[in-house]
Design a protein around this motif. Structure first.
Motif, short mmCIF file in Angstrom:
data_model
loop_
_atom_site.label_atom_id
_atom_site.label_comp_id
_atom_site.label_asym_id
_atom_site.label_seq_id
_atom_site.Cartn_x
_atom_site.Cartn_y
_atom_site.Cartn_z
N THR A 104 0.84 -1.20 0.00
CA THR A 104 0.00 0.00 0.00
C THR A 104 0.88 1.25 0.00
O THR A 104 1.81 1.35 0.81
CB THR A 104 -0.91 0.00 1.25
N TRP A 134 0.85 5.25 0.64
CA TRP A 134 0.09 6.32 1.32
C TRP A 134 0.74 7.63 0.91
O TRP A 134 1.83 7.96 1.36
CB TRP A 134 0.16 6.11 2.83
N SER A 179 -4.38 5.69 13.19
CA SER A 179 -4.08 7.12 13.27
C SER A 179 -5.11 7.81 14.17
O SER A 179 -6.23 7.33 14.30
CB SER A 179 -4.08 7.76 11.87
N ARG A 181 -6.34 17.10 6.72
CA ARG A 181 -5.23 16.18 6.46
C ARG A 181 -5.73 15.24 5.38
O ARG A 181 -6.77 14.59 5.52
CB ARG A 181 -4.91 15.38 7.72
N GLN A 211 -4.40 1.45 -2.49
CA GLN A 211 -4.55 0.21 -1.74
C GLN A 211 -5.35 -0.76 -2.60
O GLN A 211 -6.57 -0.79 -2.52
CB GLN A 211 -5.27 0.49 -0.43
O1 LIG Z 1 -5.05 7.58 6.64
C1 LIG Z 1 -5.10 7.01 7.72
O2 LIG Z 1 -5.04 7.63 8.77
C2 LIG Z 1 -5.23 5.51 7.78
C3 LIG Z 1 -4.99 4.85 6.46
C4 LIG Z 1 -4.98 3.37 6.47
O3 LIG Z 1 -5.46 2.72 7.37
C5 LIG Z 1 -4.35 2.69 5.35
O4 LIG Z 1 -3.78 3.36 4.48
O5 LIG Z 1 -4.38 1.45 5.30
#
Ligand SMILES: O=C(O)CCC(=O)C(=O)O
Length: 274
Positions: free
Chosen positions: A119, A121, A192, A201, A207
């Motif tokens: 994943t 981010w 988080s 944010r 994903q």
């Molecule tokens: O953005 C978030 O705070 C959590 C993201 C999450 O759980 C993920 O990317 O798997």
């Protein structure tokens, strides 16, 4: 092709994540944020709650992030040269909202097997302790853990799936500047907190990037070929968009998001408010 150093690859193997990785300039991240905010203005509610998935199917700017060659070079060093994109999620935390993410492992509920996937981010705003950045439990990716399903108000996860008793003193905050990304392993425990700042944010989460050998065991995911070739044909291949909010892409996204809801709620006793 590789974009990661051997130290970063070792960090992924040992700890279950890599961060930070430079991907976009701050102005490119801002452009993506603006496109999200334009969609929110033109089509209120379209990308909220169950609509937060697969924005890359209706937004050329987000599509270009999914197919960004730096991200793909990094992903290739982890899952190999044949790369499929199976879905994306926008994790937006607005100021004055109570959104948080309980500690969980993605692999527990997502149905993608084997775990040859990763994943990405991507921070579209700065993400830090004050506005609820991601937190990872290093080395937790070695096995699958028990989860309870809590459905707490404010939990951005579909069932409030929660790994209990995470040792907070071992957890690391993943602070990112807008344009940087982290990569995390399907089994690393992460979560988080809430956003205590005065700005949004925004995390754009791919994903996931999956190897072509990966199957969806709980339902159906269509994919795009991001790099290489798909010799396995486990999934339907869908088109990329080059037009913002085209009628065809809106319909396609709706169909894909319906498939995702089936996967996320498979066997669940109730639905979350998200
Ligand atoms: O953005 C978030 O705070 C959590 C993201 C999450 O759980 C993920 O990317 O798997």
């Amino acid at each position: 092709m590789t974009y990661l150093s051997s130290n970063q690859l070792k960090q992924y193997e040992d700890q279950g994540y890599i961060s930070p990785i430079e991907i976009l300039s701050s102005s490119e991240a801002l452009e993506a944020r603006k496109e999200i905010e334009l969609i929110e203005k033109k089509m209120p509610n379209e990308i909220e709650k169950t609509g937060r998935y697969n924005i890359h199917l209706i937004s050329p700017k987000l599509d270009s992030i999914v197919h960004n060659s730096k991200i793909l070079d990094a992903v290739e060093s982890i899952i190999g040269k044949n790369i499929l994109v199976c879905s994306t999620t926008l994790f937006i935390k607005n100021p004055n909202e109570q959104g948080f993410v309980s500690y969980h492992q993605d692999a527990k509920y997502i149905g993608l097997e084997p775990h040859n996937w990763v994943t990405a981010w991507v921070a579209l705003t700065d993400s830090n302790e004050n506005n609820g950045c991601m937190k990872m439990w290093p080395k937790s990716h070695l096995n699958i853990k028990d989860h309870s399903e809590k459905f707490d108000k404010g939990n951005l996860l579909t069932r409030g799936q929660t790994v209990e008793n995470v040792p907070e003193d071992e957890v690391k905050s993943i602070e990112l500047k807008a344009g940087q990304m982290s990569l995390h392993h399907p089994r690393v425990v992460h979560g988080s907190g809430i956003n205590k700042s005065n700005d949004r944010r925004i995390g754009f989460v791919i994903q996931s990037y999956i190897g072509t050998n990966v199957k969806q065991t709980l339902g159906k995911n269509s994919v795009q070929v991001a790099r290489g070739e798909d010799k396995y044909n486990h999934h339907e291949i869908i088109k990329r968009t080059n037009t913002l909010l085209s009628e065809e892409s809106i319909l396609l996204r709706k169909k894909e998001n319906d498939y995702l809801q089936e996967i996320f709620y498979k066997g669940a006793k109730q639905k979350s408010s998200y």
